[in-house]
Write a protein that holds these residues in place. Structure first.
Motif, PDB file in Angstrom:
ATOM      1  N   GLY A 278      33.758  48.968  50.702  1.00 23.75           N
ATOM      2  CA  GLY A 278      33.573  48.291  49.419  1.00 23.75           C
ATOM      3  C   GLY A 278      33.363  49.277  48.278  1.00 23.75           C
ATOM      4  N   VAL A 279      34.114  50.369  48.295  1.00 23.88           N
ATOM      5  CA  VAL A 279      33.866  51.476  47.367  1.00 23.88           C
ATOM      6  C   VAL A 279      33.991  51.032  45.912  1.00 23.88           C
ATOM      7  CG1 VAL A 279      36.273  52.271  47.563  1.00 23.88           C
ATOM      8  CG2 VAL A 279      34.488  53.860  46.790  1.00 23.88           C
ATOM      9  N   ALA A 280      33.031  51.462  45.107  1.00 20.47           N
ATOM     10  CA  ALA A 280      32.937  51.013  43.710  1.00 20.47           C
ATOM     11  C   ALA A 280      33.846  51.841  42.809  1.00 20.47           C
ATOM     12  CB  ALA A 280      31.494  51.086  43.228  1.00 20.47           C
TER      13      ALA A 280
ATOM     14  N   THR B 120      36.416  57.624  40.203  1.00 23.61           N
ATOM     15  CA  THR B 120      36.304  57.916  41.624  1.00 23.61           C
ATOM     16  C   THR B 120      37.397  58.924  41.982  1.00 23.61           C
ATOM     17  OG1 THR B 120      35.610  55.632  41.944  1.00 23.61           O
ATOM     18  CG2 THR B 120      36.168  56.888  43.918  1.00 23.61           C
ATOM     19  N   PRO B 121      37.033  60.076  42.580  1.00 29.67           N
ATOM     20  CA  PRO B 121      38.038  61.112  42.836  1.00 29.67           C
ATOM     21  C   PRO B 121      38.989  60.729  43.965  1.00 29.67           C
ATOM     22  CG  PRO B 121      35.933  61.734  43.804  1.00 29.67           C
ATOM     23  CD  PRO B 121      35.684  60.481  43.011  1.00 29.67           C
TER      24      PRO B 121
ATOM     25  N   GLU C  22      34.029  40.102  45.388  1.00 33.29           N
ATOM     26  CA  GLU C  22      33.727  39.552  44.075  1.00 33.29           C
ATOM     27  C   GLU C  22      33.092  40.569  43.135  1.00 33.29           C
ATOM     28  OE1 GLU C  22      30.134  39.084  46.672  1.00 33.29           O
ATOM     29  OE2 GLU C  22      32.303  39.011  46.911  1.00 33.29           O
ATOM     30  N   VAL C  23      32.794  41.768  43.638  1.00 35.77           N
ATOM     31  CA  VAL C  23      32.180  42.825  42.824  1.00 35.77           C
ATOM     32  C   VAL C  23      33.210  43.891  42.453  1.00 35.77           C
ATOM     33  CG1 VAL C  23      30.379  44.607  42.750  1.00 35.77           C
ATOM     34  CG2 VAL C  23      29.925  42.413  43.891  1.00 35.77           C
ATOM     35  N   ILE C  24      33.935  44.357  43.438  1.00 33.04           N
ATOM     36  CA  ILE C  24      35.000  45.356  43.242  1.00 33.04           C
ATOM     37  C   ILE C  24      36.307  44.720  43.697  1.00 33.04           C
ATOM     38  CG2 ILE C  24      35.761  47.709  43.688  1.00 33.04           C
ATOM     39  CD1 ILE C  24      32.968  47.571  42.470  1.00 33.04           C
ATOM     40  N   PRO C  25      37.148  44.238  42.777  1.00 30.60           N
ATOM     41  CA  PRO C  25      38.380  43.559  43.188  1.00 30.60           C
ATOM     42  C   PRO C  25      39.253  44.455  44.067  1.00 30.60           C
ATOM     43  CG  PRO C  25      37.982  43.264  40.830  1.00 30.60           C
ATOM     44  CD  PRO C  25      36.995  44.279  41.310  1.00 30.60           C
ATOM     45  N   LEU C  26      39.842  43.858  45.075  1.00 34.87           N
ATOM     46  CA  LEU C  26      40.747  44.605  45.946  1.00 34.87           C
ATOM     47  C   LEU C  26      41.855  45.262  45.135  1.00 34.87           C
ATOM     48  CD1 LEU C  26      41.789  45.421  48.754  1.00 34.87           C
ATOM     49  CD2 LEU C  26      42.929  43.182  48.876  1.00 34.87           C
ATOM     50  N   SER C  27      42.312  44.601  44.071  1.00 30.80           N
ATOM     51  CA  SER C  27      43.385  45.170  43.253  1.00 30.80           C
ATOM     52  C   SER C  27      42.979  46.508  42.651  1.00 30.80           C
ATOM     53  CB  SER C  27      43.776  44.190  42.139  1.00 30.80           C
ATOM     54  OG  SER C  27      42.666  43.904  41.301  1.00 30.80           O
ATOM     55  N   ALA C  28      41.698  46.652  42.281  1.00 34.59           N
ATOM     56  CA  ALA C  28      41.224  47.923  41.722  1.00 34.59           C
ATOM     57  C   ALA C  28      41.262  49.023  42.775  1.00 34.59           C
ATOM     58  CB  ALA C  28      39.812  47.756  41.171  1.00 34.59           C
ATOM     59  N   VAL C  29      40.892  48.676  43.995  1.00 33.82           N
ATOM     60  CA  VAL C  29      40.921  49.658  45.080  1.00 33.82           C
ATOM     61  C   VAL C  29      42.360  50.059  45.394  1.00 33.82           C
ATOM     62  CG1 VAL C  29      40.342  50.068  47.513  1.00 33.82           C
ATOM     63  CG2 VAL C  29      38.745  48.832  46.035  1.00 33.82           C
ATOM     64  N   MET C  30      43.264  49.096  45.400  1.00 33.12           N
ATOM     65  CA  MET C  30      44.666  49.414  45.672  1.00 33.12           C
ATOM     66  C   MET C  30      45.255  50.280  44.563  1.00 33.12           C
ATOM     67  SD  MET C  30      44.951  48.107  48.609  1.00 33.12           S
ATOM     68  CE  MET C  30      46.684  48.495  48.842  1.00 33.12           C
ATOM     69  N   ASP C  31      44.882  50.021  43.321  1.00 34.38           N
ATOM     70  CA  ASP C  31      45.370  50.844  42.207  1.00 34.38           C
ATOM     71  C   ASP C  31      44.889  52.278  42.334  1.00 34.38           C
ATOM     72  OD1 ASP C  31      46.672  48.672  41.130  1.00 34.38           O
ATOM     73  OD2 ASP C  31      45.140  48.263  39.602  1.00 34.38           O
TER      74      ASP C  31
END
Length: 202
Positions: free
Chosen positions: A133-135, A143-144, A159-168
């Motif tokens: 669930g990395v922020a 985030t590096p 609901e805190v960190i959208p999966l789309s943000a992690v994929m981007d």
């Protein structure tokens, strides 16, 4: 709480760091430092995701150090939004190596703790990196990038960190992401599966 655990105070750059240490099951084959979620939202080293990861890694032979970073619980200092916390983690790594020797090192973290672990990995070498669930995208400092063999686990319905943000964040790095269908940020009802996934992918 886990069996075969104790508490220590580790000397950090801003003062003592209250730290839970979970013993390895069997012969120790590594050290893991596991970072907690955002303390401004109640995150501490007793968080269930942190403790689930510690239990899973201890079963794989890792001695797990779960610090309360600066300003959290009985740890001294003040919350520094992921900046000074990197120095705290490095201090815990050095302390752990003083106790355990030069065993392979794993850095791990949940949410804010994943952000701190990733930033720490940009500063010091580690053999493994676990981000749950990395922020990403939450702080002024990006985030590096992380090694291609990092284990990144995220909930589809976080609901805190959208999966789309992690994929981007992961896409330009070609970084695989393990997605838990239907899971939220805290992996409610999925902690056993989380532990199994960590052990299977490690």
């Amino acid at each position: 709480m886990l069996k075969a655990m104790n508490k220590q105070v580790v000397a950090g750059p801003a003062g003592g760091l209250e730290t839970i240490v979970v013993a390895a099951q069997g012969e120790a084959r590594g050290i893991a430092v596991i970072c907690h979620p955002n303390p401004l939202q109640g995150g501490t080293n007793t968080n269930k995701v942190v403790q689930t990861a510690a239990k899973a890694l201890s079963q794989l032979g890792y001695v797990c150090y779960c610090p309360n970073l600066r300003g959290v619980g009985d740890s001294e200092g003040q919350h520094d939004y992921g900046n000074g916390e990197v120095e705290d983690v490095i201090a815990v790594v050095e302390h752990a190596r003083g106790e355990q020797g030069e065993l392979p090192l794993a850095l791990a973290g949940f949410s804010f703790g994943g952000f701190v672990a990733a930033r720490t990995r940009a500063r010091i070498a580690s053999d493994k990196l676990l981000l749950m669930g990395v922020a990403v995208g939450k702080y002024e400092t990006p985030t590096p990038e992380v090694p291609a063999d990092a284990l990144v686990i995220h909930g589809e319905e976080d609901e805190v960190i959208p999966l789309s943000a992690v994929m981007d964040w992961a896409r330009p790095q070609g970084l695989p992401v393990v997605v838990f269908p239907g899971a939220g940020h805290f992996f409610h009802g999925r902690l056993v599966q989380l532990a199994q996934t960590i052990q299977r992918c490690w």
